[in-house]
Design an enzyme around this catalytic site. Structure first.
Site, PDB file in Angstrom:
ATOM      1  N   GLY A 118       0.772  -1.250   0.000  1.00 31.19           N
ATOM      2  CA  GLY A 118       0.000   0.000   0.000  1.00 31.19           C
ATOM      3  C   GLY A 118       0.794   1.286   0.000  1.00 31.19           C
ATOM      4  CD  GLU A 163       1.159   0.779   7.424  1.00 26.99           C
ATOM      5  OE1 GLU A 163       0.751   0.903   6.247  1.00 26.99           O
ATOM      6  OE2 GLU A 163       0.914  -0.211   8.126  1.00 26.99           O
ATOM      7  CG  ASP A 193      -9.136   0.605   9.248  1.00 29.53           C
ATOM      8  OD1 ASP A 193      -9.903   1.461   9.697  1.00 29.53           O
ATOM      9  OD2 ASP A 193      -9.552  -0.453   8.734  1.00 29.53           O
TER      10      ASP A 193
HETATM   11  P1  IMP Z   1      -5.211  -1.705  10.579  1.00 28.73           P
HETATM   12  O1  IMP Z   1      -4.324  -2.808  11.063  1.00 28.73           O
HETATM   13  O2  IMP Z   1      -6.663  -1.972  10.942  1.00 28.73           O
HETATM   14  O3  IMP Z   1      -4.767  -0.343  11.009  1.00 28.73           O
HETATM   15  O4  IMP Z   1      -5.220  -1.798   9.004  1.00 28.73           O
HETATM   16  C1  IMP Z   1      -4.182  -1.261   8.271  1.00 28.73           C
HETATM   17  C2  IMP Z   1      -4.124  -1.833   6.892  1.00 28.73           C
HETATM   18  O5  IMP Z   1      -5.422  -2.180   6.407  1.00 28.73           O
HETATM   19  C3  IMP Z   1      -3.587  -0.829   5.914  1.00 28.73           C
HETATM   20  O6  IMP Z   1      -2.181  -0.857   5.849  1.00 28.73           O
HETATM   21  C4  IMP Z   1      -4.258  -1.241   4.624  1.00 28.73           C
HETATM   22  O7  IMP Z   1      -3.490  -2.237   3.981  1.00 28.73           O
HETATM   23  C5  IMP Z   1      -5.572  -1.839   5.059  1.00 28.73           C
HETATM   24  N1  IMP Z   1      -6.675  -0.871   4.948  1.00 28.73           N
HETATM   25  C6  IMP Z   1      -7.395  -0.326   5.963  1.00 28.73           C
HETATM   26  N2  IMP Z   1      -8.329   0.512   5.510  1.00 28.73           N
HETATM   27  C7  IMP Z   1      -8.197   0.519   4.163  1.00 28.73           C
HETATM   28  C8  IMP Z   1      -8.894   1.224   3.107  1.00 28.73           C
HETATM   29  O8  IMP Z   1      -9.818   2.040   3.300  1.00 28.73           O
HETATM   30  N3  IMP Z   1      -8.458   0.956   1.839  1.00 28.73           N
HETATM   31  C9  IMP Z   1      -7.444   0.082   1.563  1.00 28.73           C
HETATM   32  N4  IMP Z   1      -6.768  -0.576   2.518  1.00 28.73           N
HETATM   33  C10 IMP Z   1      -7.149  -0.365   3.803  1.00 28.73           C
HETATM   34 MG    MG Z   2      -0.970  -1.583   4.361  1.00 30.01          MG
END
Ligand code: IMP
Ligand code: MG
Length: 190
Positions: free
Chosen positions: A49, A104, A108
């Protein structure tokens, strides 16, 4: 079928334009250049990403930066967190005594970032800061961890500028909210 297939999710309205991205990335690069003057930070990009953001960010930093990448998997083929973070590709370089900036795409829940920070701190860098392009308004991590951030965004799932849904749309030059393709719901209801 009760669930929406990934193929039916498509890019919708623009949330952050190409111009807004360029302006903010330039500002982040200027901040890093000022904060790390006289040092050679190591940019650690989280694949896939962050690849586009890191590439533009690096060109906005006027310092002898070095690069490394790691790949983690925190999502399956859906838009929901699996709660599992797995290192798919580890770093090549030694972090000992390095000034590391973790780059990053989006924070999320913060699950991935928390895991990565713990993992990288265990390698004894001189310093570790985080640069995230997008941060969800309702993330659940310590604000102090987010040293550099591009934009705060609401809960909608987004694609473009490196971010995907089911591996697609990473090449869009802007950030867009995903929508269900028209006709998909009607097809599913039948
Ligand atoms: P977290 O562990 O919940 O913070 O998720 C982080 C990862 O989820 C990011 O590095 C993205 O790869 C993916 N992600 C979370 N939200 C989105 C979004 O809206 N679009 C695309 N990827 C997302
Ligand atoms: Mg990611």
């Amino acid at each position: 079928m009760g669930s929406t297939s990934p193929e039916s999710l498509v890019p919708g309205r623009v949330l952050i334009s190409e111009g807004e991205l360029a302006t903010r990335v330039a500002e982040l690069g200027a901040s890093i250049t000022a904060d790390y003057a006289g040092r050679a930070p190591l940019l650690v990009g989280v694949l896939k990403g962050a690849f586009m953001f890191m590439s533009d960010l690096a060109r906005a930093v006027d310092l002898p930066v070095e690069f490394d990448f790691m790949a983690v998997s925190s999502y399956g083929h859906s838009t929901r967190s699996s709660g599992v973070v797995r290192i798919v590709k580890d770093l090549d370089l030694d972090l000992a005594d390095r000034d590391v900036i973790l780059v990053e795409d989006i924070v999320d829940s913060g699950l991935t970032l928390n895991y990565l920070r713990r993992n990288l701190l265990a390698r004894n860098p001189a310093s570790l800061e985080v640069c995230a392009l997008l941060v969800r308004e309702d993330h659940s991590i310590d604000e102090a961890i987010l040293r550099y951030e591009g934009f705060r965004i609401p809960g909608e799932f987004v694609v473009g500028y490196g971010l995907d849904v089911d591996q697609r749309y990473r090449n869009l030059p802007d950030i867009r909210v995903v929508e269900t393709a028209s006709g998909a719901e009607a097809a599913e209801a039948s």
